[in-house]
Design an enzyme around this catalytic site. Structure first.
Site, short mmCIF file in Angstrom:
data_model
loop_
_atom_site.label_atom_id
_atom_site.label_comp_id
_atom_site.label_asym_id
_atom_site.label_seq_id
_atom_site.Cartn_x
_atom_site.Cartn_y
_atom_site.Cartn_z
N ASP A 1 53.23 51.10 43.67
CA ASP A 1 52.05 49.85 44.36
C ASP A 1 50.85 50.68 44.02
O ASP A 1 49.67 50.12 43.99
CB ASP A 1 52.41 49.54 45.83
CG ASP A 1 53.80 48.82 45.62
OD1 ASP A 1 54.46 48.80 46.78
OD2 ASP A 1 53.92 48.25 44.44
N ASN B 1 60.30 43.29 42.50
CA ASN B 1 59.51 42.15 42.83
C ASN B 1 59.69 40.86 42.05
O ASN B 1 59.70 39.73 42.67
CB ASN B 1 57.85 42.70 42.66
CG ASN B 1 57.49 43.63 43.62
OD1 ASN B 1 58.12 43.95 44.77
ND2 ASN B 1 56.40 44.61 43.29
N ASP C 1 54.63 44.22 50.60
CA ASP C 1 55.60 44.37 51.43
C ASP C 1 56.00 45.62 51.84
O ASP C 1 57.20 46.20 51.48
CB ASP C 1 56.79 43.69 50.59
CG ASP C 1 57.08 44.54 49.24
OD1 ASP C 1 58.22 44.36 48.83
OD2 ASP C 1 56.41 45.13 48.68
N ASN D 1 60.70 44.39 50.55
CA ASN D 1 61.60 45.56 50.76
C ASN D 1 62.13 45.45 52.14
O ASN D 1 63.33 46.16 52.03
CB ASN D 1 60.35 46.93 50.82
CG ASN D 1 59.88 46.90 49.47
OD1 ASN D 1 60.66 47.45 48.48
ND2 ASN D 1 58.72 47.45 49.58
O1 RIB Z 1 60.00 47.58 41.62
C1 RIB Z 1 59.07 48.45 42.56
C2 RIB Z 1 58.45 47.37 43.63
O2 RIB Z 1 59.52 46.65 44.39
C3 RIB Z 1 57.25 48.19 44.45
O3 RIB Z 1 56.72 47.08 44.76
C4 RIB Z 1 58.17 48.51 45.72
O4 RIB Z 1 57.31 48.51 46.78
C5 RIB Z 1 59.25 47.15 45.81
O5 RIB Z 1 58.18 46.07 46.48
CA CA Z 2 56.18 46.68 46.99
#
Ligand code: RIB
Ligand code: CA
Length: 305
Positions: free
Chosen positions: A233, A165, A10, A39
């Site tokens: 990530d 996530n 994302d 995101n």
């Molecule tokens: O909590 C961090 C995650 O949430 C990462 O993957 C960031 O890109 C968001 O997607």
């Molecule tokens: Ca992410």
């Protein structure tokens, strides 16, 4: 022989850094990149994947996926990544298009067509993956490993217990953790230890065109902690190519899907809720932060080759 992978992401600035690393490594064969709402909206995350592949001149299929979580209302993280999801650099207007097929169909067809099982790396909400498992449960046999960024067994970032996530789509996360897939969970227990230091971020600006782009978006990235910025990530790509750098422990993980602890990933550390010996994930618990910083800088040199 390069490892075949599918990226489900994302982008999002740390996803963008992960894509930049993955598509420039000769030991990874990125078969497909799918986008999910997280995101920012899925239209924006899809566009950001296309921007990155054109920036690096990589011909990799892209498919757009879920516009919203399975049940919960979609809430983005543009306050961290900017309205576009990839603030801080002026990417040229893209000319390429995603596949007509949606993410679930594209993943299914890619798995079916592969001569060997594929590693799936997911760094956004796991909505696309949950929908794949619901539509094509037989596909688990074609998935070698499922490496996910998400969760935490030591406190959250969108509440005291939930990581973004998993919080975004806890129902999808519950489906994934209960699927029997061989899961490696790279959560905040790792990613908040591997902060990019200000010195590393400054050094990016002097590392060619790729470094300038990454310096721009990482400088704009608003996920700021004492000591630096987490490239959450990117840790999944590091694990995919150098698993020995991240310490993991097997746990039985349960996902909370309602109430004030919604999005928590609870590790049954005392085996109170599951049969002795049952585990469903290898959970990242430690990483060498200095080694991560140097590894990331080395990846940028690879991007400029
Ligand atoms: O909590 C961090 C995650 O949430 C990462 O993957 C960031 O890109 C968001 O997607
Ligand atoms: Ca992410």
């Amino acid at each position: 022989m390069a490892k075949p992978v599918i990226l489900d992401m994302d982008p999002g600035i740390d996803d963008a850094a992960a894509i930049a690393v993955a598509v420039n490594r000769p030991d990874l064969d990125v078969k497909l990149i799918t986008a999910v709402a997280g995101n920012v909206s899925v239209d924006k995350t899809t566009l950001n994947v296309l921007k990155l592949l054109e920036f690096f001149d990589k011909d990799i299929p892209v498919a757009s996926g879920a516009k919203a979580p399975l049940k919960r209302e979609f809430q983005d993280a543009s306050y961290i990544h900017g309205e576009s999801g990839m603030s801080g650099y002026d990417f040229p207007t893209v000319t390429s298009k995603p596949l007509d097929a949606d993410a679930v169909s594209a993943i299914h067809e890619t798995l079916q067509a592969s001569a060997e099982p594929i590693t799936i790396i997911a760094t956004g909400a796991y909505t696309n993956i949950a929908m794949l498992l619901q539509a094509h449960p037989e596909d688990t046999q074609f998935i070698k490993e499922f490496i996910l960024m998400g969760g935490s067994i030591s406190g959250g970032n969108v509440s005291s217990v939930a990581e973004f996530n998993v919080f975004t789509d806890p129902d999808a996360a519950a489906i994934v953790f209960n699927s029997g897939l061989p899961i490696t969970m790279i959560g905040l227990d790792v990613t908040l230890k591997a902060l990019l230091t200000p010195e590393t971020i400054n050094e990016l600006a002097h590392k060619g065109r790729a470094g300038e782009m990454l310096h721009g978006i990482i400088t704009a990235y608003e996920d700021v902690h004492d000591g630096g910025k987490p490239m959450h990530d990117v840790n999944t790509i590091l694990y995919a190519v150098k698993p020995e750098v991240i310490k993991t422990e097997p746990y039985a993980i349960d996902v909370v899907t309602e109430g004030p602890a919604l999005g928590a990933t609870v590790a049954d550390t005392q085996h109170r809720w599951h049969e002795d010996g049952y585990t469903n994930a290898n959970v990242g618990v430690d990483i060498d932060a200095a080694a991560f910083n140097q590894w990331f800088l080395d990846q940028v040199d690879l991007m400029n080759k």
